[in-house]
Design a protein around this motif. Sequence first.
Motif, PDB file in Angstrom:
ATOM      1  N   PHE A   1      -9.771  25.080 -11.530  1.00  0.00           N
ATOM      2  CA  PHE A   1      -8.540  24.697 -10.837  1.00  0.00           C
ATOM      3  C   PHE A   1      -7.314  25.006 -11.693  1.00  0.00           C
ATOM      4  O   PHE A   1      -6.276  25.421 -11.170  1.00  0.00           O
ATOM      5  CB  PHE A   1      -8.574  23.220 -10.484  1.00  0.00           C
ATOM      6  CG  PHE A   1      -9.477  22.904  -9.330  1.00  0.00           C
ATOM      7  CD1 PHE A   1      -9.362  23.578  -8.125  1.00  0.00           C
ATOM      8  CD2 PHE A   1     -10.463  21.944  -9.446  1.00  0.00           C
ATOM      9  CE1 PHE A   1     -10.203  23.300  -7.059  1.00  0.00           C
ATOM     10  CE2 PHE A   1     -11.302  21.650  -8.389  1.00  0.00           C
ATOM     11  CZ  PHE A   1     -11.176  22.332  -7.193  1.00  0.00           C
ATOM     12  N   ARG A   2      -7.424  24.781 -13.005  1.00  0.00           N
ATOM     13  CA  ARG A   2      -6.297  25.107 -13.881  1.00  0.00           C
ATOM     14  C   ARG A   2      -6.000  26.592 -13.858  1.00  0.00           C
ATOM     15  O   ARG A   2      -4.839  27.006 -13.855  1.00  0.00           O
ATOM     16  CB  ARG A   2      -6.605  24.643 -15.303  1.00  0.00           C
ATOM     17  CG  ARG A   2      -6.489  23.127 -15.510  1.00  0.00           C
ATOM     18  CD  ARG A   2      -6.804  22.734 -16.927  1.00  0.00           C
ATOM     19  NE  ARG A   2      -6.564  21.315 -17.164  1.00  0.00           N
ATOM     20  CZ  ARG A   2      -6.852  20.682 -18.301  1.00  0.00           C
ATOM     21  NH1 ARG A   2      -7.408  21.357 -19.307  1.00  0.00           N
ATOM     22  NH2 ARG A   2      -6.603  19.385 -18.416  1.00  0.00           N
ATOM     23  N   LYS A   3      -7.056  27.414 -13.830  1.00  0.00           N
ATOM     24  CA  LYS A   3      -6.851  28.860 -13.766  1.00  0.00           C
ATOM     25  C   LYS A   3      -6.212  29.247 -12.434  1.00  0.00           C
ATOM     26  O   LYS A   3      -5.327  30.114 -12.390  1.00  0.00           O
ATOM     27  CB  LYS A   3      -8.176  29.591 -13.943  1.00  0.00           C
ATOM     28  CG  LYS A   3      -8.031  31.109 -14.020  1.00  0.00           C
ATOM     29  CD  LYS A   3      -9.357  31.783 -14.246  1.00  0.00           C
ATOM     30  CE  LYS A   3      -9.164  33.289 -14.406  1.00  0.00           C
ATOM     31  NZ  LYS A   3      -8.522  33.895 -13.233  1.00  0.00           N
ATOM     32  N   GLN A   4      -6.651  28.611 -11.344  1.00  0.00           N
ATOM     33  CA  GLN A   4      -6.045  28.898 -10.046  1.00  0.00           C
ATOM     34  C   GLN A   4      -4.568  28.516 -10.040  1.00  0.00           C
ATOM     35  O   GLN A   4      -3.732  29.255  -9.505  1.00  0.00           O
ATOM     36  CB  GLN A   4      -6.797  28.147  -8.954  1.00  0.00           C
ATOM     37  CG  GLN A   4      -8.206  28.660  -8.708  1.00  0.00           C
ATOM     38  CD  GLN A   4      -8.936  27.857  -7.651  1.00  0.00           C
ATOM     39  OE1 GLN A   4      -8.419  26.857  -7.134  1.00  0.00           O
ATOM     40  NE2 GLN A   4     -10.147  28.269  -7.323  1.00  0.00           N
ATOM     41  N   ILE A   5      -4.254  27.358 -10.633  1.00  0.00           N
ATOM     42  CA  ILE A   5      -2.853  26.931 -10.705  1.00  0.00           C
ATOM     43  C   ILE A   5      -2.039  27.900 -11.546  1.00  0.00           C
ATOM     44  O   ILE A   5      -0.911  28.281 -11.197  1.00  0.00           O
ATOM     45  CB  ILE A   5      -2.765  25.509 -11.269  1.00  0.00           C
ATOM     46  CG1 ILE A   5      -3.388  24.509 -10.295  1.00  0.00           C
ATOM     47  CG2 ILE A   5      -1.320  25.114 -11.558  1.00  0.00           C
ATOM     48  CD1 ILE A   5      -3.494  23.108 -10.851  1.00  0.00           C
ATOM     49  N   GLN A   6      -2.623  28.330 -12.698  1.00  0.00           N
ATOM     50  CA  GLN A   6      -1.912  29.272 -13.561  1.00  0.00           C
ATOM     51  C   GLN A   6      -1.698  30.609 -12.855  1.00  0.00           C
ATOM     52  O   GLN A   6      -0.606  31.191 -12.922  1.00  0.00           O
ATOM     53  CB  GLN A   6      -2.686  29.464 -14.863  1.00  0.00           C
ATOM     54  CG  GLN A   6      -1.966  30.343 -15.879  1.00  0.00           C
ATOM     55  CD  GLN A   6      -2.741  30.468 -17.175  1.00  0.00           C
ATOM     56  OE1 GLN A   6      -3.868  30.011 -17.273  1.00  0.00           O
ATOM     57  NE2 GLN A   6      -2.143  31.105 -18.167  1.00  0.00           N
ATOM     58  N   ASP A   7      -2.746  31.084 -12.173  1.00  0.00           N
ATOM     59  CA  ASP A   7      -2.605  32.352 -11.438  1.00  0.00           C
ATOM     60  C   ASP A   7      -1.550  32.222 -10.337  1.00  0.00           C
ATOM     61  O   ASP A   7      -0.758  33.149 -10.110  1.00  0.00           O
ATOM     62  CB  ASP A   7      -3.950  32.753 -10.828  1.00  0.00           C
ATOM     63  CG  ASP A   7      -4.974  33.124 -11.883  1.00  0.00           C
ATOM     64  OD1 ASP A   7      -4.570  33.398 -13.033  1.00  0.00           O
ATOM     65  OD2 ASP A   7      -6.186  33.110 -11.571  1.00  0.00           O
TER      66      ASP A   7
END
Length: 225
Positions: free
Chosen positions: A156-162
């Motif tokens: 989820f953090r990667k999705q938010i960062q992307d």
Amino acid sequence: MAGTASVAGEVFVDALPYFDQGYDAAGVREAAAALVEEETRRYRPTKNYLSYLLTPDFTAFETEIMRNEFERLAARQPMDLLSMKRYELPAPSAGQKNDITAWQECVNNSMAQLEHQAVRIENLELMSQYGTNAWKVYNDNLAFMIEMAQKELQKFRKQIQDLNWQRKNDQLAGGAKLRELESNWVSLVSKNYEIERAIVQLENEVTQLRQQQGDENKENIRQDF
């Protein structure tokens, strides 16, 4: 930044926080806070905005024990002490010393207490023999659950960062396009101004030429007479 509301009630925000400048300028934060304060001061709900939701039933999962405990807390009454009566082995009272039934009840109570203690000892022995492995399995399950939760969190953090990177890139690209269009608009406005000024200048020259030509015609007519 201001936005325009659509027919469906959605709001199209025209702010580009990754591109816009001036948010840290003196007085901007205070001005925004003042606008929010004014809006909250003028806003008065005319109806219950939660009316479309069902009325929550806070007692749906209450048991009789929980209800009694809540009532005790509401009345600020002390908690009942742990009763040790079940572990006691009282002898018959003085008036029942010769009562066989009373003694039989005491013997039955003693046998029940003895059996209870024997079961506790067996449980402790079983825990001593198998409890370690059970706790290891339990801890392994917890570690696996933590690992899966951490992987989910990282995803989820990667999705938010992307998503934030995509928003930043889109806003920077949109900001650059807006700046280019603004520059073109300024250039066109400047050119229009120059053209209008040249037209005015030409009109003045034409007026002067016409006036000069008229004066010359008048002079020629005078000389003819």
